[in-house]
Design a protein around this motif. Structure first.
Motif, PDB file in Angstrom:
ATOM      1  N   PRO A  52     -34.627  18.439  24.238  1.00 30.01           N
ATOM      2  CA  PRO A  52     -35.870  18.170  23.508  1.00 30.01           C
ATOM      3  C   PRO A  52     -36.217  19.192  22.427  1.00 30.01           C
ATOM      4  N   ALA A  53     -35.394  20.200  22.213  1.00 29.00           N
ATOM      5  CA  ALA A  53     -35.747  21.275  21.275  1.00 29.00           C
ATOM      6  C   ALA A  53     -35.855  20.757  19.848  1.00 29.00           C
ATOM      7  N   GLU A  54     -36.577  21.519  19.023  1.00 26.87           N
ATOM      8  CA  GLU A  54     -36.612  21.236  17.591  1.00 26.87           C
ATOM      9  C   GLU A  54     -35.372  21.874  16.956  1.00 26.87           C
ATOM     10  N   PHE A  55     -34.796  21.188  16.006  1.00 19.72           N
ATOM     11  CA  PHE A  55     -33.525  21.640  15.448  1.00 19.72           C
ATOM     12  C   PHE A  55     -33.610  21.899  13.941  1.00 19.72           C
ATOM     13  N   GLU A  56     -34.683  22.583  13.505  1.00 17.44           N
ATOM     14  CA  GLU A  56     -34.849  22.842  12.075  1.00 17.44           C
ATOM     15  C   GLU A  56     -33.666  23.625  11.493  1.00 17.44           C
ATOM     16  N   ALA A  57     -33.163  24.594  12.261  1.00 17.45           N
ATOM     17  CA  ALA A  57     -32.053  25.412  11.769  1.00 17.45           C
ATOM     18  C   ALA A  57     -30.807  24.561  11.546  1.00 17.45           C
ATOM     19  N   MET A  58     -30.603  23.568  12.419  1.00 13.28           N
ATOM     20  CA  MET A  58     -29.446  22.692  12.271  1.00 13.28           C
ATOM     21  C   MET A  58     -29.547  21.871  10.994  1.00 13.28           C
ATOM     22  N   GLU A  59     -30.766  21.431  10.691  1.00  8.17           N
ATOM     23  CA  GLU A  59     -30.973  20.648   9.465  1.00  8.17           C
ATOM     24  C   GLU A  59     -30.626  21.496   8.242  1.00  8.17           C
ATOM     25  N   GLU A  60     -30.961  22.791   8.296  1.00  8.62           N
ATOM     26  CA  GLU A  60     -30.626  23.678   7.182  1.00  8.62           C
ATOM     27  C   GLU A  60     -29.117  23.817   7.051  1.00  8.62           C
ATOM     28  N   LEU A  61     -28.428  23.956   8.179  1.00  9.68           N
ATOM     29  CA  LEU A  61     -26.973  24.077   8.136  1.00  9.68           C
ATOM     30  C   LEU A  61     -26.315  22.797   7.626  1.00  9.68           C
TER      31      LEU A  61
ATOM     32  N   GLY B 283     -26.230  35.125  -1.589  1.00  9.03           N
ATOM     33  CA  GLY B 283     -25.980  34.792  -2.994  1.00  9.03           C
ATOM     34  C   GLY B 283     -24.801  33.870  -3.228  1.00  9.03           C
ATOM     35  N   ARG B 284     -24.036  33.560  -2.186  1.00  8.62           N
ATOM     36  CA  ARG B 284     -22.902  32.641  -2.316  1.00  8.62           C
ATOM     37  C   ARG B 284     -23.303  31.263  -1.809  1.00  8.62           C
ATOM     38  N   TYR B 285     -22.944  30.238  -2.559  1.00  5.39           N
ATOM     39  CA  TYR B 285     -23.226  28.868  -2.135  1.00  5.39           C
ATOM     40  C   TYR B 285     -21.980  28.239  -1.525  1.00  5.39           C
ATOM     41  N   ALA B 286     -22.202  27.371  -0.555  1.00  8.39           N
ATOM     42  CA  ALA B 286     -21.084  26.655   0.057  1.00  8.39           C
ATOM     43  C   ALA B 286     -20.377  25.825  -1.002  1.00  8.39           C
ATOM     44  N   GLU B 287     -19.059  25.899  -1.002  1.00  6.57           N
ATOM     45  CA  GLU B 287     -18.277  25.142  -1.976  1.00  6.57           C
ATOM     46  C   GLU B 287     -18.420  23.644  -1.744  1.00  6.57           C
ATOM     47  N   ARG B 288     -18.488  23.253  -0.463  1.00  2.00           N
ATOM     48  CA  ARG B 288     -18.655  21.842  -0.098  1.00  2.00           C
ATOM     49  C   ARG B 288     -19.667  21.756   1.040  1.00  2.00           C
ATOM     50  N   ASP B 289     -20.222  20.577   1.230  1.00  2.00           N
ATOM     51  CA  ASP B 289     -21.035  20.312   2.411  1.00  2.00           C
ATOM     52  C   ASP B 289     -20.068  19.952   3.530  1.00  2.00           C
ATOM     53  N   ILE B 290     -19.936  20.814   4.532  1.00  2.00           N
ATOM     54  CA  ILE B 290     -18.957  20.560   5.597  1.00  2.00           C
ATOM     55  C   ILE B 290     -19.618  20.365   6.964  1.00  2.00           C
ATOM     56  N   VAL B 291     -20.945  20.369   7.020  1.00  3.44           N
ATOM     57  CA  VAL B 291     -21.639  20.275   8.311  1.00  3.44           C
ATOM     58  C   VAL B 291     -22.373  18.945   8.432  1.00  3.44           C
ATOM     59  N   GLN B 292     -22.226  18.311   9.585  1.00  2.94           N
ATOM     60  CA  GLN B 292     -22.976  17.100   9.909  1.00  2.94           C
ATOM     61  C   GLN B 292     -23.701  17.346  11.225  1.00  2.94           C
ATOM     62  N   PHE B 293     -25.034  17.204  11.220  1.00  3.74           N
ATOM     63  CA  PHE B 293     -25.830  17.413  12.433  1.00  3.74           C
ATOM     64  C   PHE B 293     -26.509  16.116  12.839  1.00  3.74           C
ATOM     65  N   VAL B 294     -26.489  15.815  14.140  1.00  5.23           N
ATOM     66  CA  VAL B 294     -27.256  14.689  14.677  1.00  5.23           C
ATOM     67  C   VAL B 294     -27.887  15.099  16.002  1.00  5.23           C
ATOM     68  N   PRO B 295     -29.139  14.725  16.243  1.00 10.40           N
ATOM     69  CA  PRO B 295     -29.774  14.981  17.547  1.00 10.40           C
ATOM     70  C   PRO B 295     -29.406  13.872  18.530  1.00 10.40           C
ATOM     71  N   PHE B 296     -28.908  14.247  19.692  1.00 12.41           N
ATOM     72  CA  PHE B 296     -28.451  13.296  20.701  1.00 12.41           C
ATOM     73  C   PHE B 296     -29.571  12.361  21.145  1.00 12.41           C
ATOM     74  N   ARG B 297     -30.803  12.887  21.200  1.00  9.10           N
ATOM     75  CA  ARG B 297     -31.917  12.092  21.720  1.00  9.10           C
ATOM     76  C   ARG B 297     -32.190  10.842  20.888  1.00  9.10           C
ATOM     77  N   ASP B 298     -31.793  10.860  19.615  1.00  3.43           N
ATOM     78  CA  ASP B 298     -32.014   9.693  18.759  1.00  3.43           C
ATOM     79  C   ASP B 298     -31.128   8.519  19.155  1.00  3.43           C
ATOM     80  N   TYR B 299     -30.172   8.772  20.051  1.00  3.63           N
ATOM     81  CA  TYR B 299     -29.220   7.728  20.420  1.00  3.63           C
ATOM     82  C   TYR B 299     -29.323   7.334  21.881  1.00  3.63           C
ATOM     83  N   VAL B 300     -30.387   7.772  22.527  1.00  2.00           N
ATOM     84  CA  VAL B 300     -30.616   7.377  23.913  1.00  2.00           C
ATOM     85  C   VAL B 300     -31.320   6.031  23.900  1.00  2.00           C
ATOM     86  N   ASP B 301     -30.648   5.011  24.379  1.00  2.00           N
ATOM     87  CA  ASP B 301     -31.150   3.637  24.335  1.00  2.00           C
ATOM     88  C   ASP B 301     -32.050   3.379  25.546  1.00  2.00           C
TER      89      ASP B 301
END
Length: 426
Positions: A347-356, A367-385
């Motif tokens: 049930p935790a809030e995952f604001e840090a994950m959204e930033e990643l 000062g360095r930016y990621a060359e590509r977006d390589i992270v995908q985050f999803v909260p498991f609770r959104d998929y509990v039917d």
């Protein structure tokens, strides 16, 4: 088109005409830039606000808009920004098919549509455009109405092609068929915030009738991605626990207790080692991601020719303790052939994950930016039917978790100009 269970309308409400054309298998994409000179003045108090509209000629003789440039305000000599478009969209792979148009945003372009002033038009083909830059071709922009009314009418300006380049657009499947191997690594959160595994309130608790949230997430993602991994051997780590025999805290201990070879045989092997680790380690903390990310990044850095691509699945329940180090690790890893999937359980809030995740703002560190977006985050609770349809829920989870992997792989290959190997004929 009527909604379900809607009675038929007693009166004729109109018709919808659907026109279809079979798409060619052309995978080329073209990047071009154009400019214009001495266009007609259309604004009473200014000059013109010109833009280009490209029309594709269809097989039945009709035209379909396939691209619009941006508006360049108050000028008769606009230079439009370069744009990229699939050749299929321009001409469906028919290099001699004609299309194009030119308009001003104040009354009507190509058919005097309301709200734009029509400046003029010219026709060309993909083949002509591909030769135009080297041949210094200048297209005359003609206004048919002006041409009929004015005997001395010459043109309404000219358009020049400034640049034109073509490259092939490869797909994820092209690389897999060409021999690119996906290497799947798992990292599981063993911090104390998950709760004692023996307690039903724990996120690691598995009843005789149902797997834990961690196990469900692992199976949902792993059972799909393992089909792209030829050897089906998956390195699997835990982090945030005190491990035997000396009880030291570790942030990348092998689940199979084999430091020399942390790989498990298939997803079932990973699950078996995960359950065994729950019985032998002490859940502790903190929640550090950087060590395992750096571990996989080190492996990915060994082969960067496109033959290997690494996917790290991190399953966690809470707030990252080493956020700065994790951001630095991800920024460094963004130049390597790897992606990171983070599934948040509990049930935790995952604001840090959204930033990643970096979908809204590109991740940066010192000062360095990621060359590509390589992270995908999803909260498991959104998929509990709530209906209890676990199979459908996990299928949705796997689909969304893996949705960005193909594009992330393609972005790496494209930035390195790596083309897929031709698969051997069967």
């Amino acid at each position: 088109l009527l909604p379900l269970n809607c009675p038929p309308c007693p009166q004729r409400c109109g018709t919808i005409l659907l026109l279809a054309e079979e798409l060619s298998n052309c995978r080329d994409i073209v990047t071009m830039q154009l400019c214009a000179n001495k266009l007609d003045k259309k604004d009473f108090f200014g000059k013109s606000d010109p833009f280009l509209v490209f029309y594709r000629s269809n097989e039945d003789g009709t035209f379909t808009i396939c691209h619009k440039t941006e508006v360049v305000k108050n000028t008769l000599n606009p230079v439009w920004q370069p744009f990229t478009i699939p050749v299929r969209a321009l001409c469906n792979g028919d290099y001699d098919r004609y299309r194009n148009g030119d308009g001003d945003r104040d009354r009507g372009s190509h058919g005097a549509r309301a709200g734009h002033d029509f400046i003029g038009e010219f026709a060309t083909s993909y083949r002509e455009l591909s030769r135009a830059q080297s041949q210094f071709t200048v297209y005359e922009v003609l206004n048919p109405r002006k041409k009929c009314k004015k005997k001395k009418y010459v043109n309404s300006g000219t358009v020049t092609l400034l640049s034109f380049s073509v490259e092939s657009e490869f797909t994820f499947v092209d690389y897999i068929r060409g021999g690119t191997q996906l290497n799947f690594t798992v990292a599981i959160d063993f911090t104390a915030s998950n709760g004692l595994p023996s307690q039903p309130t724990s996120l690691h608790y598995a009843s005789p009738y149902q797997l834990s949230a961690y196990a469900l997430a692992l199976k949902a993602v792993g059972e799909i991605i393992q089909d792209y991994d030829s050897d089906k051997l998956f390195p699997a780590y835990g982090f945030g626990a005190k491990v035997p025999p000396d009880g030291k805290i570790s942030h990348q201990f092998p689940l199979n207790n084999n430091v020399e070879n942390p790989s498990c045989a298939g997803i079932e092997g990973v699950l078996e080692s995960y359950l065994q680790s729950l019985r032998t380690v002490q859940l502790y903390g903190p929640t550090n991601f950087a060590p395992v990310i750096n571990q996989v990044a080190g492996t990915a850095a060994q082969v960067t020719d496109g033959s290997q691509y690494h996917v790290l699945l991190i399953i966690t329940d809470g707030v990252i303790s080493d956020m700065l180090q994790t951001k630095e690790a991800i920024v460094t890893a963004s130049s390597l052939p790897m992606s990171i999937i983070i599934v948040g359980v509990g049930p935790a809030e995952f604001e840090a994950m959204e930033e990643l995740d970096g979908d809204e703002v590109r991740l940066s560190s010192r000062g360095r930016y990621a060359e590509r977006d390589i992270v995908q985050f999803v909260p498991f609770r959104d998929y509990v039917d709530d209906s209890g349809n676990q199979v459908l829920s996990m299928a949705r989870l796997a689909k969304d978790v893996l949705a960005e992997i193909p594009e992330q792989l393609l972005s790496y290959m494209k930035t390195r100009d790596i083309k897929p190997h031709q698969a051997d004929p069967e």
